[in-house]
Write an enzyme that holds these catalytic residues in place. Structure first.
Site, mmCIF file in Angstrom:
data_model
loop_
_atom_site.group_PDB
_atom_site.id
_atom_site.type_symbol
_atom_site.label_atom_id
_atom_site.label_comp_id
_atom_site.label_asym_id
_atom_site.label_seq_id
_atom_site.Cartn_x
_atom_site.Cartn_y
_atom_site.Cartn_z
ATOM 1 N N ASP A 133 0.839 -1.211 0.000
ATOM 2 C CA ASP A 133 0.000 0.000 0.000
ATOM 3 C C ASP A 133 0.870 1.256 0.000
ATOM 4 O OD1 ASP A 133 0.860 -0.164 2.617
ATOM 5 O OD2 ASP A 133 -1.145 -0.085 3.514
ATOM 6 N N SER A 134 2.202 1.072 -0.026
ATOM 7 C CA SER A 134 3.099 2.203 -0.306
ATOM 8 C C SER A 134 2.767 2.826 -1.659
ATOM 9 C CB SER A 134 4.563 1.743 -0.272
ATOM 10 O OG SER A 134 4.747 0.588 -1.073
ATOM 11 N N ASP A 187 -0.999 -6.100 0.196
ATOM 12 C CA ASP A 187 -1.403 -5.481 1.457
ATOM 13 C C ASP A 187 -2.912 -5.339 1.562
ATOM 14 O OD1 ASP A 187 0.816 -4.899 3.066
ATOM 15 O OD2 ASP A 187 1.328 -3.126 1.891
ATOM 16 N N LYS A 213 -1.086 -9.351 3.385
ATOM 17 C CA LYS A 213 -0.308 -8.839 4.513
ATOM 18 C C LYS A 213 -1.164 -7.854 5.303
ATOM 19 C CE LYS A 213 3.393 -5.901 3.932
ATOM 20 N NZ LYS A 213 2.997 -4.687 4.675
ATOM 21 N N GLU A 234 -1.088 -5.259 9.000
ATOM 22 C CA GLU A 234 -0.215 -4.627 9.995
ATOM 23 C C GLU A 234 -0.738 -4.833 11.414
ATOM 24 O OE1 GLU A 234 0.551 -0.496 9.050
ATOM 25 O OE2 GLU A 234 1.206 -0.982 7.014
ATOM 26 N N GLU A 247 9.574 -3.941 10.175
ATOM 27 C CA GLU A 247 9.969 -2.646 9.600
ATOM 28 C C GLU A 247 10.552 -1.732 10.681
ATOM 29 O OE1 GLU A 247 7.041 -0.796 7.100
ATOM 30 O OE2 GLU A 247 8.212 1.055 6.896
#
Ligand code: KIV
Length: 251
Positions: free
Chosen positions: A34-35, A73, A102, A104, A169
């Site tokens: 999602d960057s 993501d 993925k 978070e 990260e």
């Protein structure tokens, strides 16, 4: 690969052309991160990215990759509850053709539920970019003993819940090493030192293109490279040989 002691190379990808190039070079994992909210859409965080955005870009990537493993993501606020997470993971897998999703944070019950439903899950601990508005900035996490213990415990809980992969990260290299040695599943680091089982970078950062500053933990692989393909080859080889990241890219 972890059992065989082979480092895992991973880069973000958002479109077919880069996905095909990365795939041909031999990058092991393509992360449709999602960057893309920042490097493709020009936002100042990943928060505005939607499930529609992720499904679209994932489909672009998956359609062009022949052999790399595709992780996508789940974006901000798309996995608050197990049922919501499953519906959105299904979109990334059915429409986007992702092979793993993925998410978070230590969303242990969500991970357990997804895995029970047949969804491969990658955890993400340390700096959580989707929580930037709560964290107040992009900072190294796990510097003090209590925080480090929490991250280690959450990593173990994610593994026990069935996660198949973990991204760490921006954590101190010594903590990432301990977590990589403790877990059986592969740990992919970004700003987490050389002792992780693999490395990931945002593609645009390592190609030194984009709108923002390149983070300290990245390296400009275009420097001295003859082409974009050569830069990606150099990254792949540096990861495999544990020559990246160096101490100057670590905390
Ligand atoms: O979205 C992304 O690119 C990521 C990486 C920073 C690991 O999650």
């Amino acid at each position: 690969m972890k059992r065989n002691g082979e480092k895992i190379s991973c880069l973000t990808a958002y479109d077919a052309s880069f996905a095909a190039l990365l795939d041909q070079v031999g990058i092991d994992v393509l992360l449709v991160g999602d960057s893309l909210g920042m490097v493709i859409q020009g936002a100042n965080s990943t928060v505005p990215v939607t499930v529609d955005d992720m499904a679209y870009h994932c489909r672009c990537v998956a359609g062009a990759a022949q052999r790399a493993f595709i992780v996508a993501d789940l974006p901000f606020a798309s996995y608050a509850e197990p049922a919501q997470a499953l519906a959105n993971a299904a979109r990334l897998m059915q429409q986007g053709l992702a092979q793993m999703v993925k998410l978070e944070g230590a969303k242990i019950e969500v991970v357990r539920f997804l895995v029970d439903q047949g969804v491969p899950v990658c955890g993400h601990l340390g700096l959580l970019p989707q929580s930037v508005n709560r964290l107040g900035g992009y900072r190294v996490q796990g510097r003090d003993a209590a925080q480090a213990e929490t991250i280690l415990r959450e990593a173990q809980q994610l593994e026990q819940a069935g996660a198949g992969l973990l991204v760490l990260e921006c954590v101190p290299a010594v903590l990432a090493k301990a977590i990589s040695q403790t877990l059986a599943i592969p740990v992919i680091g970004i700003g987490a030192g050389v002792d992780c089982d693999g490395q990931v970078l945002v593609l645009y950062d390592m190609l030194n293109i984009g709108t923002g500053n390149r983070p300290r933990f990245s390296r400009n692989f275009m420097a001295g490279a003859a082409s974009i393909e050569d830069a990606v080859v150099r990254y792949h080889q540096a990861v495999k040989a544990a020559q990246f990241p160096g101490s100057e890219h670590s905390y």
